[in-house]
Structure formats: structure tokens, C-alpha cells
Design a protein around this motif. Structure first.
Motif, short mmCIF file in Angstrom:
data_model
loop_
_atom_site.label_atom_id
_atom_site.label_comp_id
_atom_site.label_asym_id
_atom_site.label_seq_id
_atom_site.Cartn_x
_atom_site.Cartn_y
_atom_site.Cartn_z
N ALA A 176 50.40 73.70 44.26
CA ALA A 176 50.13 75.03 43.70
C ALA A 176 51.26 76.00 44.01
O ALA A 176 51.58 76.88 43.20
N ASP A 177 51.88 75.84 45.19
CA ASP A 177 53.01 76.70 45.54
C ASP A 177 54.19 76.46 44.60
O ASP A 177 54.90 77.41 44.21
N ASP A 178 54.42 75.20 44.25
CA ASP A 178 55.50 74.88 43.31
C ASP A 178 55.23 75.52 41.94
O ASP A 178 56.13 76.10 41.32
N VAL A 179 53.99 75.42 41.50
CA VAL A 179 53.61 76.00 40.21
C VAL A 179 53.82 77.51 40.23
O VAL A 179 54.30 78.10 39.24
N ALA A 180 53.48 78.14 41.35
CA ALA A 180 53.67 79.59 41.47
C ALA A 180 55.14 79.96 41.34
O ALA A 180 55.50 80.95 40.70
N PHE A 181 56.02 79.15 41.94
CA PHE A 181 57.46 79.41 41.83
C PHE A 181 57.92 79.27 40.38
O PHE A 181 58.65 80.11 39.86
N PHE A 182 57.50 78.19 39.73
CA PHE A 182 57.89 77.96 38.35
C PHE A 182 57.40 79.09 37.44
O PHE A 182 58.12 79.55 36.55
N GLU A 214 56.90 82.15 38.28
CA GLU A 214 57.70 83.35 38.55
C GLU A 214 59.06 83.25 37.85
O GLU A 214 59.57 84.24 37.30
N VAL A 215 59.65 82.05 37.82
CA VAL A 215 60.95 81.86 37.16
C VAL A 215 60.82 82.04 35.65
O VAL A 215 61.64 82.71 35.02
N LEU A 216 59.80 81.45 35.07
CA LEU A 216 59.66 81.45 33.63
C LEU A 216 59.10 82.76 33.09
O LEU A 216 59.39 83.15 31.95
N GLY A 217 58.27 83.42 33.88
CA GLY A 217 57.80 84.75 33.50
C GLY A 217 56.86 84.80 32.32
O GLY A 217 56.65 85.86 31.75
N SER A 218 56.30 83.68 31.92
CA SER A 218 55.38 83.67 30.78
C SER A 218 54.42 82.50 30.91
O SER A 218 54.83 81.37 31.21
N THR A 249 69.53 79.21 30.14
CA THR A 249 70.22 78.27 31.03
C THR A 249 69.99 78.65 32.48
O THR A 249 69.88 77.77 33.35
N GLU A 250 69.91 79.93 32.77
CA GLU A 250 69.69 80.40 34.15
C GLU A 250 68.34 79.92 34.66
O GLU A 250 68.21 79.56 35.85
N GLN A 251 67.33 79.90 33.81
CA GLN A 251 66.02 79.39 34.23
C GLN A 251 66.09 77.90 34.53
O GLN A 251 65.53 77.44 35.53
N VAL A 252 66.80 77.15 33.69
CA VAL A 252 66.99 75.72 33.95
C VAL A 252 67.68 75.52 35.29
O VAL A 252 67.30 74.64 36.09
N SER A 253 68.69 76.34 35.57
CA SER A 253 69.44 76.23 36.82
C SER A 253 68.54 76.46 38.03
O SER A 253 68.57 75.70 39.00
N ARG A 254 67.74 77.51 37.99
CA ARG A 254 66.85 77.82 39.12
C ARG A 254 65.81 76.72 39.32
O ARG A 254 65.50 76.34 40.46
N ILE A 255 65.29 76.20 38.22
CA ILE A 255 64.27 75.14 38.31
C ILE A 255 64.85 73.88 38.92
O ILE A 255 64.27 73.28 39.83
#
Length: 564
Positions: free
Chosen positions: A92-98, A100-104, A144-150
Motif C-alpha cells: 500500500a505504501d508503494d501504491v501511495a508513492f505511485f 503521488e507521482v502520477l497525480g491522477s 518522461t519525468e514520471q517514468v524516471s521517478r517510477i
């Protein structure tokens, strides 16, 4: 030019055949449903075997009617494959990070904190209904920045990643094996620029192939790749798999047409090599590692590609020949006489055409049967000039008794009908129950010998009959891209049986290896052919590939369990 008395009878034969063809406009009865699903050329759209054989040539033209919930998990079909114990499971913590990165919320399918089984199935299984993973989260970045963070996060936390485009692959490379995170690029679908002078297109990896071709077509250009799956495949996936297709003879491979690309490495590093120059002789050409790399060392996010001028004049001819030796002669003459306007030279044996006609109910263009058939397409700028060159070529090859009979399309409907005789073989091969398909590169002199030996193999072992329903094998057919030395070997079956699979593998790959061919001409390796790479690559070459994989992806998170 042969003497007039030798030339006249063949010319009369060609004209009579073509007159009949054009008068009837190649009428065809209403085909079965799976043939109606096939996309005509030029129009816009949108019990599994356990061998490595693919189920089609290029496209999801007819999907097997199997509910996704009935598809066997890949992990069960390949019991020797074990989940890498180093990889952690998504929390669930991983999902929360994703999130936050994707924002939608629309950019993530979360099967970790809630039940999302139905939504996940389309990303867990391939369109052939042959492979099925157990992914619990799908991420859809739009930058691309979202891909990089993920990727940086997944690499640091040892979360395996399965890159995914349109999911139209043929060797199990685009779907997870276990619970890998699926990173789908469908939301990265912008076309950034197109230079009308140079013909250079810059676009996101998630752009649909048809959309890219439509965009450049408005400016008089053509995308240098054509696949039956063009209504759903993505250009990033095309590059990652080094897709070949029907235009390779004329326009070459992705390795030659891609000028630059942007990609993200497993550690999040953005590879900024989006060059738009045709000449750039400065250092290693590192983009080539990503072309055909199947997402094993990074994810392609943008591409720069050279698009040729679209040809306004297209002609298609279909003809019959008495032997494979004559086919080779015809191909040589086509290269000499048609040269710059030759855009396709397709080979079909009599069995493939009979199978197509029987399955579809279609009437074949030529009245009399022939051992071999070829389809030629020319593309140029002057209709009259190109038609004259094609007619002169046909007059020559018929006068020299290389070609026995032939027809030329006189309108768009006939052109589509002739192409259907080639493109419809894929569906026809599956019509009677199933099919084992092999995508192979074989030196031209030996190319058709494999089909003959395979047919003899099944005749001698008593597994093949076109009338006896107790026999699993219905027929063995061969066809493909003569101009690329690319053979599609199809074993049409009534049902999948282990005896058939044992007769095919590894015999097919051993045969190809003995003739220094390739076990994968254009479909790639994925999961299906990973274990057979040694039949096409030496131990030294495989070792070098593994070293490169280790350099760029030391944790092995990118598309694991596949490729090498």
C-alpha cells in the motif's frame, strides 16, 4: 526481349486472366466472422500450445474466443520459471508513492488496496489469450519525468517492472509473468513535431502507429512501418521490438530509420538522445541497444524517425509459378526491372492459398492452380510510368516462362482483394482448430526447403491428414516476405497435442541453425523464444548481451524472466 512468337501466348494468357479478374472484380462470398475482423489495407481502424510458436504473423486480427479468466497463468504453463526471491511485493505504501507521482486516479489501476481484478485482466493477458500474468498494479505515466521517478523508486525497492505498449506482441514479451508492475505508455501519446522538408517525425512512444501514419500522410509522407496491428500497437513498442512488417523491403528496418530516441534507464537516468540528424558520427550509437531490446535495459519514451515520401501510384500483381526455383528467378528479375518502385514481394505456396480459400470461401484470382504464388507491389510517383514498368516485367517473366499466369489489380477493390490472399493466410491457418507458427529468417536458396521437410515429417509420422479427423495436423503451409528472406512456417492443426509439439521443437530450430538462419525474423524473443536463443547466437554473443544487461540493469528489474 524474347522473340515475338514466344511472347505472344503468355501475353494473351495474362490479358485473358486479367480480363476475367477485372470483369468479376474478384467477387467473394461473405466470409466467416473471423475474416470480417481483418482490416483491409489502407483503411483506418482501431487450448494454448506450449511451444515457442507464435499464433499470428503481425497482428491481432482474430482473437481466440477464450475468456481471460480461463487463460492459464504463465507461471503454470512454464513451471520451471520461478519468481525471483529478491523482488519484493507491491505494498500500500508503494501504491501511495505511485499515486503521488502520477497525480491522477485515472493513471493507476490499484489491485493492492482493493479488488481491481476485472480492470487488471486486459494488462495481465495478451490478445492471443496465451500468456497471463498476476500483476496487481498498472501505472500510466504521461511524462518522461514520471517514468524516471517510477523506475528510480522501483529500482531502489527491488520492484520488477514490465514495460507495456499496445500489448500486441507475439512472444509473451509485453505481459507480466508473475506480479511485476506494469508500466503502460498509452497516455504518452503526443506528436511533438514533423518537418515537412526532411520528413522527420518526433513523437511520444505511446502514439498509435495508425495515428502516426495518418499524421504524416496529411503532409504527403508515410510512416516506414506497416503492420496489421497498426490500429492498436504503439510506436515505442514497435521500436523496442524492432518490428519488421510489410514495408521493410522498400524502407528498411527500425535500426536504419530511427534517428534518435529518449529513454529511461532502471535507475531513473534519462537518456537524452533525441537526435533529428541523419548524420551524427560522434561516439557510440547507443540508441541501437534500445531498438529490439524489448524493454530489457530501459523504457523508450520518445522517438525521432525518418519518414519517406508517400507514393501516389500503387500497383499490385498476383501470379502463379511452377517451382520455388522460378520464384527465385522472378524475384531477381523484379529487383532488376522494377528496382526503385518495388515495395513488396510476397511468397505463398499452393497449400496456403488453398487453405485461405477453403477457410474464407474466397475465390482465388487465377483459374488454374499453381505450386507457388507471388504478390508484387510497386509504389512510385507516376501511375502510367509504374504501370508500364510492371507490365513490361510481367511480359518478360511470362515470355521467359518464369511465371505461368498472372493478374494485375485495376482498382482499389481489386488491390485489396489481392492483398487479402496474402494477409488472410494467418487467420485461415487457425480456422480448423489451431496453429503452430514460426517466424524465421533463412537464406533464400534454402527458405522453402524447411516447409517441404516439415510436411514430409508429418506425413511419415502419421500425424497429418486433410480428411481424417483423428489426425491432429491438418496441413503444413509456407509463406512470407521473399524480399527479407523471412519465412512464416504454419502447421495448421485440429487440436494441440504433445506429439505434434515434440515433432516440431527443437527440430525446427536445429534445422534453421544448421543453415545459419535466425529463429526470430521479426517477432523478437520475449518469453517464448528466450530458451532457444543459442540456435541463432553464439555463446560469446549471448555472454556479451548479458554483460550489457548487467551494466544497465544490475538489479534485473526490467522485464524479468524474458529476452536473455
Amino acid at each position: 526481349m524474347p522473340p515475338l512468337h514466344r511472347l505472344a501466348p503468355p501475353l494473351r494468357c495474362l490479358r485473358l486472366a486479367n480480363s476475367t479478374f477485372q470483369r468479376s472484380a474478384f467477387p467473394r462470398p461473405t466470409p466467416p466472422a473471423f475474416f470480417r475482423a481483418h482490416q483491409p489495407r489502407g483503411q483506418h481502424t482501431e487450448a494454448a500450445p506450449t511451444t515457442s510458436a507464435s499464433s499470428v504473423d503481425h497482428s491481432p486480427q482474430s482473437q481466440p474466443d477464450r475468456p481471460q479468466s480461463k487463460i492459464t497463468y504463465t507461471a503454470d504453463s512454464y513451471p520451471n520459471l520461478k519468481r525471483d526471491s529478491r523482488f519484493k511485493e507491491v505494498t500500500a505504501d508503494d501504491v501511495a508513492f505511485f499515486r503521488e507521482v502520477l497525480g491522477s486516479d485515472n493513471a493507476i489501476i490499484d489491485g493492492v488496496t482493493k479488488d481491481a481484478s476485472d480492470d487488471l485482466e486486459a494488462f495481465n493477458s495478451d490478445w492471443m489469450k496465451k500468456y497471463r500474468g498476476q500483476c496487481k498494479v498498472v501505472l500510466k505515466p504521461d511524462t518522461t519525468e514520471q517514468v524516471s521517478r517510477i523506475l528510480k523508486y522501483c529500482n531502489e525497492n527491488l520492484l520488477p517492472v514490465n514495460p507495456q505498449g499496445g500489448n500486441t506482441g507475439l512472444v509473451g514479451g509485453s505481459v507480466p509473468v508473475f506480479d511485476e508492475v506494469v508500466l503502460n505508455l498509452s497516455r504518452m501519446n503526443s506528436i511533438h513535431s514533423f518537418d515537412e522538408v526532411s520528413g522527420i517525425l518526433v513523437a511520444d512512444a505511446g502514439v498509435i502507429l495508425q495515428a502516426a501514419d495518418d499524421h504524416v500522410a496529411e503532409k504527403g509522407y508515410i510512416f516506414p512501418l506497416d503492420l496489421g496491428a497498426k490500429g492498436s500497437c504503439q510506436i515505442g513498442g514497435n521500436v523496442a521490438t524492432n518490428a519488421g512488417g510489410l514495408r521493410l523491403l522498400r524502407y528498411g528496418s527500425m535500426h536504419g530509420n530511427i534517428l534518435g530516441l529518449e529513454a529511461v534507464l532502471p535507475d531513473g537516468t534519462i537518456v537524452d538522445d533525441l537526435c533529428t540528424l541523419r548524420k551524427n558520427n560522434t561516439g557510440y550509437d547507443l540508441k541501437q541497444l534500445f531498438i529490439g531490446g524489448e524493454g530489457s535495459i530501459g523504457i523508450i519514451t520518445k522517438i525521432s524517425i525518418l519518414c519517406p515520401q508517400r507514393s501516389p501510384a500503387v500497383n499490385v500483381a498476383y501470379f502463379g509459378l511452377s517451382s520455388y526455383a522460378k520464384v527465385q528467378q522472378a524475384f531477381r528479375e523484379a529487383k532488376i526491372q522494377l528496382s526503385e518502385i518495388l515495395s513488396a514481394f510476397e511468397l505463398m505456396d499452393s497449400q496456403s492459398q488453398a487453405l485461405y480459400a477453403r477457410a474464407s470461401g474466397a475465390r482465388l484470382p487465377l483459374e488454374s492452380p499453381h505450386p507457388f504464388y507471388c504478390l508484387i507491389e510497386t509504389s512510385g510517383s507516376n501511375t502510367d510510368h509504374d504501370s508500364e514498368k510492371l507490365t513490361t516485367f510481367l511480359e518478360h517473366v511470362m515470355g521467359e516462362e518464369i511465371v505461368a499466369d498472372g493478374v494485375v489489380a485495376d482498382n482499389e477493390s481489386q488491390l485489396q482483394s489481392l492483398w487479402a490472399c496474402r494477409e488472410g493466410i494467418s487467420e485461415a491457418s487457425q480456422h480448423f482448430g489451431g496453429v503452430y507458427k514460426y517466424d524465421l529468417s533463412i537464406p533464400l536458396p534454402d527458405l522453402y526447403s524447411l516447409v517441404e521437410e516439415c510436411r514430409e515429417r508429418f506425413q511419415s509420422n502419421g500425424l497429418m491428414s486433410d480428411t481424417d479427423e483423428s489426425k491432429p495436423v491438418f496441413d503444413v503451409v509456407g509463406y512470407g516476405h521473399m524480399g527479407d528472406s523471412n519465412l512464416h512456417l504454419n502447421v495448421a492443426v485440429r487440436r494441440y497435442e504433445k506429439e505434434v509439439e515434440k515433432a516440431l521443437e527443437p527440430w525446427v530450430y536445429e534445422w534453421v541453425a544448421q543453415r545459419k538462419g535466425s529463429i526470430s525474423a521479426e517477432h523478437g524473443l520475449g518469453l517464448a523464444k528466450k530458451e532457444f536463443i543459442q540456435y541463432s547466437r553464439s555463446e560469446t554473443m549471448v555472454g556479451l548481451m548479458k554483460q550489457l544487461k548487467k551494466v544497465y540493469d544490475p538489479n534485473g528489474i526490467m522485464n524479468p524472466y524474458k529476452y536473455i
